[in-house]
Design an enzyme around this catalytic site. Structure first.
Site, PDB file in Angstrom:
ATOM      1  N   GLY A 151     -10.501   2.823   6.722  1.00 56.31           N
ATOM      2  CA  GLY A 151     -10.928   4.178   6.411  1.00 56.31           C
ATOM      3  C   GLY A 151     -11.487   4.883   7.632  1.00 56.31           C
ATOM      4  O   GLY A 151     -10.940   4.794   8.725  1.00 56.31           O
ATOM      5  N   SER A 204      -5.084  -1.257   8.514  1.00 54.82           N
ATOM      6  CA  SER A 204      -5.212   0.188   8.429  1.00 54.82           C
ATOM      7  C   SER A 204      -5.936   0.722   9.669  1.00 54.82           C
ATOM      8  O   SER A 204      -5.527   0.452  10.790  1.00 54.82           O
ATOM      9  CB  SER A 204      -5.937   0.547   7.125  1.00 54.82           C
ATOM     10  OG  SER A 204      -5.945   1.927   6.906  1.00 54.82           O
ATOM     11  N   ASP A 250      19.593  -4.400  -1.500  1.00 51.42           N
ATOM     12  CA  ASP A 250      18.986  -5.672  -1.908  1.00 51.42           C
ATOM     13  C   ASP A 250      19.832  -6.869  -1.478  1.00 51.42           C
ATOM     14  O   ASP A 250      19.338  -7.838  -0.889  1.00 51.42           O
ATOM     15  CB  ASP A 250      18.790  -5.667  -3.434  1.00 51.42           C
ATOM     16  CG  ASP A 250      17.931  -6.823  -3.932  1.00 51.42           C
ATOM     17  OD1 ASP A 250      17.663  -7.750  -3.140  1.00 51.42           O
ATOM     18  OD2 ASP A 250      17.533  -6.812  -5.119  1.00 51.42           O
ATOM     19  N   ASP A 307      20.633  -9.132   2.339  1.00 52.99           N
ATOM     20  CA  ASP A 307      20.008 -10.342   2.877  1.00 52.99           C
ATOM     21  C   ASP A 307      20.491 -11.606   2.161  1.00 52.99           C
ATOM     22  O   ASP A 307      19.935 -12.693   2.368  1.00 52.99           O
ATOM     23  CB  ASP A 307      18.479 -10.230   2.786  1.00 52.99           C
ATOM     24  CG  ASP A 307      18.010  -9.849   1.390  1.00 52.99           C
ATOM     25  OD1 ASP A 307      18.674 -10.235   0.398  1.00 52.99           O
ATOM     26  OD2 ASP A 307      16.976  -9.165   1.272  1.00 52.99           O
ATOM     27  N   ASP A 361      17.238  -9.931  -5.222  1.00 54.51           N
ATOM     28  CA  ASP A 361      15.944 -10.433  -5.694  1.00 54.51           C
ATOM     29  C   ASP A 361      14.848  -9.371  -5.718  1.00 54.51           C
ATOM     30  O   ASP A 361      13.671  -9.693  -5.850  1.00 54.51           O
ATOM     31  CB  ASP A 361      15.502 -11.602  -4.792  1.00 54.51           C
ATOM     32  CG  ASP A 361      15.383 -11.178  -3.327  1.00 54.51           C
ATOM     33  OD1 ASP A 361      15.770 -10.028  -3.017  1.00 54.51           O
ATOM     34  OD2 ASP A 361      14.889 -11.964  -2.515  1.00 54.51           O
ATOM     35  N   ASP A 387       4.766   1.006   3.374  1.00 51.53           N
ATOM     36  CA  ASP A 387       3.496   1.684   3.666  1.00 51.53           C
ATOM     37  C   ASP A 387       3.755   3.189   3.693  1.00 51.53           C
ATOM     38  O   ASP A 387       4.558   3.662   4.497  1.00 51.53           O
ATOM     39  CB  ASP A 387       2.962   1.202   5.026  1.00 51.53           C
ATOM     40  CG  ASP A 387       1.586   1.757   5.353  1.00 51.53           C
ATOM     41  OD1 ASP A 387       1.236   2.858   4.871  1.00 51.53           O
ATOM     42  OD2 ASP A 387       0.849   1.090   6.098  1.00 51.53           O
ATOM     43  N   HIS A 426       0.423   0.030   1.552  1.00 52.20           N
ATOM     44  CA  HIS A 426      -0.545   0.064   2.644  1.00 52.20           C
ATOM     45  C   HIS A 426      -1.509  -1.125   2.570  1.00 52.20           C
ATOM     46  O   HIS A 426      -2.432  -1.114   1.766  1.00 52.20           O
ATOM     47  CB  HIS A 426      -1.306   1.387   2.627  1.00 52.20           C
ATOM     48  CG  HIS A 426      -2.201   1.546   3.813  1.00 52.20           C
ATOM     49  ND1 HIS A 426      -1.753   1.417   5.102  1.00 52.20           N
ATOM     50  CD2 HIS A 426      -3.527   1.807   3.907  1.00 52.20           C
ATOM     51  CE1 HIS A 426      -2.756   1.592   5.934  1.00 52.20           C
ATOM     52  NE2 HIS A 426      -3.846   1.827   5.243  1.00 52.20           N
TER      53      HIS A 426
HETATM   54 CA   LIG Z   1      17.194  -9.081  -1.287  1.00 51.90          CA
END
Ligand SMILES: [Ca+2]
Length: 593
Positions: free
Chosen positions: A150, A235, A309, A312, A316, A474, A511
């Site tokens: 913060g 952060s 998805d 790779d 999943d 993020d 984040h």
């Molecule tokens: Ca995947």
């Protein structure tokens, strides 16, 4: 969204400080996670995108293993004497007074105090660098600087929480002596920025004041100073850590950077531009979430998964190959365009144009990109994403820009965060956050960001190491911004920085924690092993925090996942790929390639 009063600004700033500074501000260790390591200096450099890299040939120092000691006497530390320092208390804390993941934290000594107390001649307020140190009875010979999130402003409990989400252990319990500070101001609001010195303390100077004092206090407590010193946070704490890597490479041996607010003033300004665009799309003006509803965000998230998805090797719910995904997914092409009114099954042409541009990178009034792109990923359907875009853009970013970074700052009287965000001209903001004056002699990019961030030669040569992670969902600090920095660091080191600094993307993570992700991991243990033994973490195993997780359940974990799913976090530019056989819920069936 209602007009933001100064009071509600203060409240939210406090909440942010608490959020960013506490459990979500770190990284850490868990019995269920582990690391894949290789001993020695160099690993095979990754080949990426057709680029051939040359392995670094130099052998870097391994600093050696820290040796612990027992705490001599807690109460006598009230007599600790150091320049510009007042010790207010030294209390013995019994084992079990603090807990982590339901387990008792060991006995330790809590020392509280402050440095450089003063009254500002600019705003008349009292300032000091407040701190606490927690010194374990059974010390491991190491010091940990806990950089908080913060806008700082409060002394967060010095436990050294250092994992993504739901820590199962912390640095204090592992035997580190830990310091935490308010970074030079005692207000949970951004109004401290009216005082020029408080700006600089928040940016980087409080660390320089606290570090020698902390090491001297450790020496007084144990009869010797720390053998090894570490610095970490998420952060704004990640920003503090990157600044320390650049400014204070002689003072720390290991740096643990999480979702850094690397170019924080520019990121906050980009979020303000985002808010203006979402407001332009809003069906209810001022309620930014009506410009890109939860249903529409889920639509886009699912479209990203449909394209990315499987890249790779595992369908999943995780997009491991972030880079390939950006080439494969096209918002305009892959999401239906509304032919009539918006109904959640499509995006309007105006939405596609504005949202697409925000992902590509916010523009100034001249059409120039002034902050990084954001990668498309699976985590934009979550509240952890929307809160930063639609609420904090009206409550947090405007206050920080207006009071901590602008020259001159705005007047607090009658200040409205939402009015500032929705009505300010971005070019005016960018001019003011890069301005100086006789009173405010450093601009915000100077005091908030690391100088020469791709030159870490001093850190490298003396054997210090850095591990950096960033969630690819993020919404406030883009992992693309950190990746761009890391690419520059690689380029500055002959194409490979992996013998002293590594960057790990966390697919799906928002984040610092949360999102459809495996966000529970220990990066401090591998960092210590790298610094002290020369064992390099090619990957770090992370766990999902599904039902029953001792560190706290992450509600964003999809029901279709095993609650304790694991994945390797791979050192960039490698990505985790499924081997093609074996339990898809287990990290061991994935390989970093
Ligand atoms: Ca995947």
């Amino acid at each position: 969204m209602k007009t933001t009063s100064a009071a509600s600004l203060a409240l939210v700033a406090t909440l942010l400080a608490a959020c960013g500074g506490g459990g979500s501000s770190g990284f850490f260790p868990t019995p269920s996670t582990g690391t894949s390591t290789s001993s020695g200096g160099n690993t095979t450099p990754p080949a990426s995108g057709g680029t051939t890299t040359t392995p670094p040939v130099e052998t870097l120092p391994v600093l050696g293993v820290a040796v612990g000691a027992a705490l001599k006497d807690c109460a006598s530390l009230t007599g600790f004497n150091f320049a510009n320092t007042t010790i207010t208390a030294a209390n013995s804390i019994a084992a079990g007074t603090l807990t982590v993941a339901g387990k008792s934290v060991g006995a330790h000594c809590q020392v509280t105090g402050s440095m450089y107390s003063r009254t500002s001649t600019v705003d008349g307020q009292n300032y000091a660098v407040g701190f606490e140190m927690r010194l374990p009875a059974n010390w491991n010979g190491r010091f940990f600087y806990q950089a908080n999130g913060g806008i700082d402003g409060s002394v967060v409990t010095a436990t050294g929480a250092v994992n993504g989400g739901g820590a199962l252990d912390n640095a204090l319990n592992m035997g580190f002596a830990v310091i935490s500070s308010d970074a030079g101001h005692q207000q949970g609001t951004p109004f401290f920025g009216i005082d020029p010195q408080a700006r600089l303390d928040y940016g980087y100077q409080a660390v320089a004041k606290l570090t020698p004092m902390a090491k001297a206090l450790i020496a007084s407590a144990y009869g010797k100073g720390p053998d090894r010193s570490y610095f970490g946070g998420c952060s704004n704490g990640g920003r503090h850590t990157m600044v320390a890597m650049s400014r204070y490479p002689d003072d720390y041996d290991g740096f643990l950077v999480g979702d850094p607010g690397f170019r924080l003033p520019l990121a906050a300004s980009a979020n303000i531009v985002g808010a203006q665009n979402y407001n332009a799309l809003a069906t209810t003006p001022g309620d930014l979430g009506t410009g890109f509803t939860a249903t529409e965000r889920a639509l886009v998230s699912n479209a990203v998964l449909a394209k990315c998805d499987a890249l790779d090797g595992a369908t999943d719910g995780l997009v491991q190959d972030t880079g390939a995904c950006q080439a494969a997914f096209n918002l305009d092409r892959d999401v239906p365009t509304c032919s009539g009114s918006r109904d959640g099954t499509c995006l309007s042409a105006d939405q596609k144009q504005r949202i697409g541009q925000l992902f590509a990178g916010a523009l100034d009034g001249n059409g120039q990109k002034f902050y990084s792109s954001f990668p498309f990923d699976a985590g934009l359907g979550t509240s952890g994403w929307s809160t930063w875009k639609f609420q904090f853009s009206l409550l947090l970013d405007p206050g920080a820009v207006a009071f901590i970074w602008q020259v001159p700052p705005e007047s607090p009287t009658g200040f409205s965060g939402s009015t500032f965000t929705l009505n300010s001209n971005i070019d005016t903001i960018l001019a003011k956050i890069t301005a100086t004056s006789a009173l405010y002699t450093e601009n915000s990019l100077s005091f908030m960001t690391p100088p020469n961030p791709s030159d870490l030669s001093k850190l490298k040569k003396r054997g210090a190491k850095a591990m950096v992670y960033h969630g690819t969902s993020d919404p406030i600090f883009s992992s693309d911004d950190t990746q761009r920095w890391y690419n520059e660091l690689m380029a500055a080191n002959g194409g490979d920085a992996s013998n002293f600094a590594r960057f790990y993307r966390v697919p799906g993570m928002n984040h610092c924690a949360g999102g459809p992700t495996t966000d529970q991991f220990d990066m401090l243990t591998p960092l210590v092993n790298w610094v002290e033994k020369g064992e390099i973490a090619d990957s770090v195993v992370a766990s999902a925090r599904g039902t029953g997780n001792a560190g706290g359940v992450n509600a964003d974990v999809p029901a279709s996942w095993a609650p304790d799913r694991t994945r390797p976090l791979c050192a960039y530019p490698k990505v985790a790929r499924y081997k093609g056989s074996g339990d898809i819920e287990k990290a061991e069936n994935f390989v970093c390639q």
